[in-house]
Design a protein around this motif. Structure first.
Motif, PDB file in Angstrom:
ATOM      1  N   UNK A 198       0.823  -1.213   0.000  1.00 58.00           N
ATOM      2  CA  UNK A 198       0.000   0.000   0.000  1.00 58.00           C
ATOM      3  C   UNK A 198       0.860   1.268   0.000  1.00 58.00           C
ATOM      4  N   UNK A 199       1.947   1.252   0.780  1.00 59.33           N
ATOM      5  CA  UNK A 199       2.868   2.391   0.807  1.00 59.33           C
ATOM      6  C   UNK A 199       3.504   2.588  -0.564  1.00 59.33           C
ATOM      7  N   UNK A 200       3.883   1.502  -1.189  1.00 62.45           N
ATOM      8  CA  UNK A 200       4.485   1.564  -2.527  1.00 62.45           C
ATOM      9  C   UNK A 200       3.477   2.094  -3.547  1.00 62.45           C
ATOM     10  N   UNK A 201       2.225   1.672  -3.426  1.00 67.72           N
ATOM     11  CA  UNK A 201       1.188   2.168  -4.334  1.00 67.72           C
ATOM     12  C   UNK A 201       1.031   3.684  -4.179  1.00 67.72           C
ATOM     13  N   UNK A 202       1.030   4.151  -2.927  1.00 71.38           N
ATOM     14  CA  UNK A 202       0.946   5.595  -2.683  1.00 71.38           C
ATOM     15  C   UNK A 202       2.128   6.300  -3.324  1.00 71.38           C
ATOM     16  N   UNK A 203       3.322   5.771  -3.102  1.00 70.30           N
ATOM     17  CA  UNK A 203       4.533   6.365  -3.673  1.00 70.30           C
ATOM     18  C   UNK A 203       4.475   6.383  -5.197  1.00 70.30           C
ATOM     19  N   UNK A 204       4.147   5.256  -5.795  1.00 71.13           N
ATOM     20  CA  UNK A 204       4.107   5.156  -7.251  1.00 71.13           C
ATOM     21  C   UNK A 204       3.023   6.046  -7.837  1.00 71.13           C
ATOM     22  N   UNK A 205       1.848   6.032  -7.234  1.00 69.81           N
ATOM     23  CA  UNK A 205       0.728   6.812  -7.766  1.00 69.81           C
ATOM     24  C   UNK A 205       1.063   8.298  -7.779  1.00 69.81           C
ATOM     25  N   UNK A 206       1.585   8.780  -6.668  1.00 65.85           N
ATOM     26  CA  UNK A 206       1.896  10.205  -6.591  1.00 65.85           C
ATOM     27  C   UNK A 206       3.075  10.574  -7.485  1.00 65.85           C
ATOM     28  N   UNK A 207       4.167   9.811  -7.396  1.00 71.82           N
ATOM     29  CA  UNK A 207       5.343  10.166  -8.198  1.00 71.82           C
ATOM     30  C   UNK A 207       5.082  10.049  -9.693  1.00 71.82           C
ATOM     31  N   UNK A 208       4.400   9.000 -10.115  1.00 66.85           N
ATOM     32  CA  UNK A 208       4.127   8.829 -11.545  1.00 66.85           C
ATOM     33  C   UNK A 208       3.104   9.840 -12.049  1.00 66.85           C
TER      34      UNK A 208
END
Length: 135
Positions: A20-30
């Motif tokens: 979930x943390x990775x999804x947040x990171x990826x979603x925002x950064x991408x």
């Protein structure tokens, strides 16, 4: 047997909240990088802040089950958590700079490769330094 079950629960919780943390990171950064043309480093920085805040709460309460609400102890955990995350963030930025900017590798692929190392480092830091049971 109880210790083994606790380790399995902890590992499973870390995996779920890590995803979930990775999804947040990826979603925002991408989203920032691809949709608004924010450069890679600022996009990753903003995504990192959001992901770290989410990760602290979930790691504290559900992964490592540190339920203290004593302000001094929570502050110490938070500062330790952020300091360790800053260390892995610096690694992340350095690796991203080398891979994406210097070697011109695809941004998404860079993030995938770097994430593997960062997840392992974050778990070790959290387990040994931040939420250690012996504190």
């Amino acid at each position: 047997m109880e210790k083994k079950n606790n380790m399995m629960r902890e590992g499973f919780a870390y995996l779920i909240f890590g995803v979930l943390t990775t999804i947040i990171d990826y979603a925002i950064s991408n989203a920032l990088f691809y949709c608004t043309s924010v450069p890679a480093i600022p996009a990753q920085t903003l995504a990192w802040v959001a992901a770290v805040l989410f990760a602290f709460v979930t790691n504290k309460w559900w992964v490592f089950e540190s339920h203290t609400l004593v302000p001094a102890e929570v502050w110490k955990e938070f500062v330790s958590f952020v300091a360790c995350r800053i260390a892995t963030f610096i690694f992340n930025l350095a690796a991203l700079f080398v891979m994406a900017e210097l070697l011109h590798m695809e941004f998404f692929i860079c993030k995938l490769l770097i994430s593997v190392v960062v997840v392992i480092l974050n778990y070790v830091f959290s387990k040994i330094l931040i939420f250690a049971k012996w504190k």
